[in-house]
Motif scaffolding. Structure first.
Motif, PDB file in Angstrom:
ATOM      1  N   GLU A 151       0.826  -1.209   0.000  1.00  0.00           N
ATOM      2  CA  GLU A 151       0.000   0.000   0.000  1.00  0.00           C
ATOM      3  C   GLU A 151       0.862   1.262   0.000  1.00  0.00           C
ATOM      4  N   ALA A 152       1.920   1.269   0.815  1.00  0.00           N
ATOM      5  CA  ALA A 152       2.779   2.459   0.889  1.00  0.00           C
ATOM      6  C   ALA A 152       3.457   2.707  -0.460  1.00  0.00           C
ATOM      7  N   HIS A 153       3.877   1.633  -1.100  1.00  0.00           N
ATOM      8  CA  HIS A 153       4.512   1.779  -2.413  1.00  0.00           C
ATOM      9  C   HIS A 153       3.489   2.293  -3.430  1.00  0.00           C
ATOM     10  N   PHE A 154       2.251   1.790  -3.351  1.00  0.00           N
ATOM     11  CA  PHE A 154       1.200   2.283  -4.252  1.00  0.00           C
ATOM     12  C   PHE A 154       1.037   3.797  -4.078  1.00  0.00           C
ATOM     13  N   GLU A 155       0.972   4.240  -2.835  1.00  0.00           N
ATOM     14  CA  GLU A 155       0.798   5.680  -2.588  1.00  0.00           C
ATOM     15  C   GLU A 155       1.991   6.468  -3.122  1.00  0.00           C
ATOM     16  N   SER A 156       3.181   5.936  -2.979  1.00  0.00           N
ATOM     17  CA  SER A 156       4.350   6.677  -3.483  1.00  0.00           C
ATOM     18  C   SER A 156       4.333   6.731  -5.014  1.00  0.00           C
ATOM     19  N   LEU A 157       3.849   5.674  -5.649  1.00  0.00           N
ATOM     20  CA  LEU A 157       3.739   5.710  -7.117  1.00  0.00           C
ATOM     21  C   LEU A 157       2.716   6.761  -7.551  1.00  0.00           C
ATOM     22  N   VAL A 158       1.596   6.846  -6.836  1.00  0.00           N
ATOM     23  CA  VAL A 158       0.579   7.866  -7.172  1.00  0.00           C
ATOM     24  C   VAL A 158       1.178   9.263  -6.999  1.00  0.00           C
ATOM     25  N   GLU A 159       1.960   9.444  -5.943  1.00  0.00           N
ATOM     26  CA  GLU A 159       2.574  10.763  -5.739  1.00  0.00           C
ATOM     27  C   GLU A 159       3.544  11.109  -6.870  1.00  0.00           C
ATOM     28  N   ARG A 160       4.239  10.106  -7.355  1.00  0.00           N
ATOM     29  CA  ARG A 160       5.131  10.370  -8.496  1.00  0.00           C
ATOM     30  C   ARG A 160       4.332  10.811  -9.718  1.00  0.00           C
ATOM     31  N   VAL A 161       3.197  10.152  -9.934  1.00  0.00           N
ATOM     32  CA  VAL A 161       2.337  10.539 -11.057  1.00  0.00           C
ATOM     33  C   VAL A 161       1.907  11.993 -10.903  1.00  0.00           C
ATOM     34  N   LEU A 162       1.565  12.390  -9.685  1.00  0.00           N
ATOM     35  CA  LEU A 162       1.044  13.740  -9.460  1.00  0.00           C
ATOM     36  C   LEU A 162       2.132  14.807  -9.604  1.00  0.00           C
TER      37      LEU A 162
END
Ligand SMILES: Cc1ncc(C[n+]2csc(CCOP(=O)(O)OP(=O)(O)O)c2C)c(N)n1
Length: 202
Positions: A151-162
């Motif tokens: 989950e934490a990695h998923f959130e960090s990937l979303v932040e990279r997208v943003l």
């Protein structure tokens, strides 16, 4: 995406689609659009809060990415997320190459890979045995493709997208839990609300 992706699908944690959808939506504002693919993907997006910038595809598999690509090209200042199930994406794989060729900086594809056509009876898809969607996406030309390992990695990937330039492809393994809601079946209302949400209708 620099993370070590060598382990691929087998090394990714099995997570919950509704939980990940809520984690994604919690990071978004009025500038980001989300296109939900049919079925459970859609239902969990609906249950996450019904933002006017969300579009809910009803009925046809594999159209979240083509619709999201259209929105991303039409509104380059807006980041667009396509959410799709693995079975639906497998039905429309050509869309990945089309996105790679169009190179929209503002588009991210997120696939919820539960290895099944869950909503029609959990028949296994190809990802349950032989196919790795991140490798398929890379082969289609989407260099920035990654498994979310937890989950934490998923959130960090979303932040990279943003923060950065796409296109992006993120795959998450998901469990067989039922979706958290059911989308209201009113296509005209869904379309109008989305058009209002992205400023193309008043
Ligand atoms: C073109 C097309 N073929 C078949 C169907 C029937 N159908 C609806 S949802 C679905 C399964 C979707 O699987 P997936 O995208 O993996 O999502 P999940 O149900 O696992 O969340 C199927 C076969 C359809 N709606 N459209």
């Amino acid at each position: 995406m620099a993370d070590n992706q060598a382990g691929g699908r087998n090394h990714a944690k099995i997570m919950n689609r509704a939980d990940l959808t809520r984690r994604l939506v919690a990071k978004l504002g009025a500038q980001e659009a989300v296109i939900g693919g049919i079925g459970n993907t859609n239902f969990d997006l609906w249950a996450s809060g019904q933002r006017p910038e969300n579009f809910y595809m009803l009925g046809s598999m594999g159209l979240a990415v083509p619709i999201a690509l259209g929105v991303a090209l039409a509104q380059p200042a807006r980041r667009v997320f396509a959410l799709e199930g693995d079975g639906s994406l497998l039905m429309q794989l050509g869309a990945l190459g089309t996105v790679a060729a169009a190179r929209p900086k503002n588009l991210a594809i997120i696939v919820w890979d539960n290895g099944a056509y869950q909503i029609t009876g959990a028949q296994p898809t190809l990802t349950a045995t032989v196919s790795d969607l991140v490798r398929i996406a890379q082969g289609a030309g989407l260099a920035q493709s990654a498994w979310a390992f937890d989950e934490a990695h998923f959130e960090s990937l979303v932040e990279r997208v943003l923060k950065g330039d796409g296109p992006w492809f993120i795959a998450a393994r998901t469990d067989d839990k039922k979706p958290a809601g059911t989308t209201e079946r009113d296509p005209a209302k869904i379309r109008l609300r989305f058009m209002q949400g992205i400023g193309t209708a008043s």
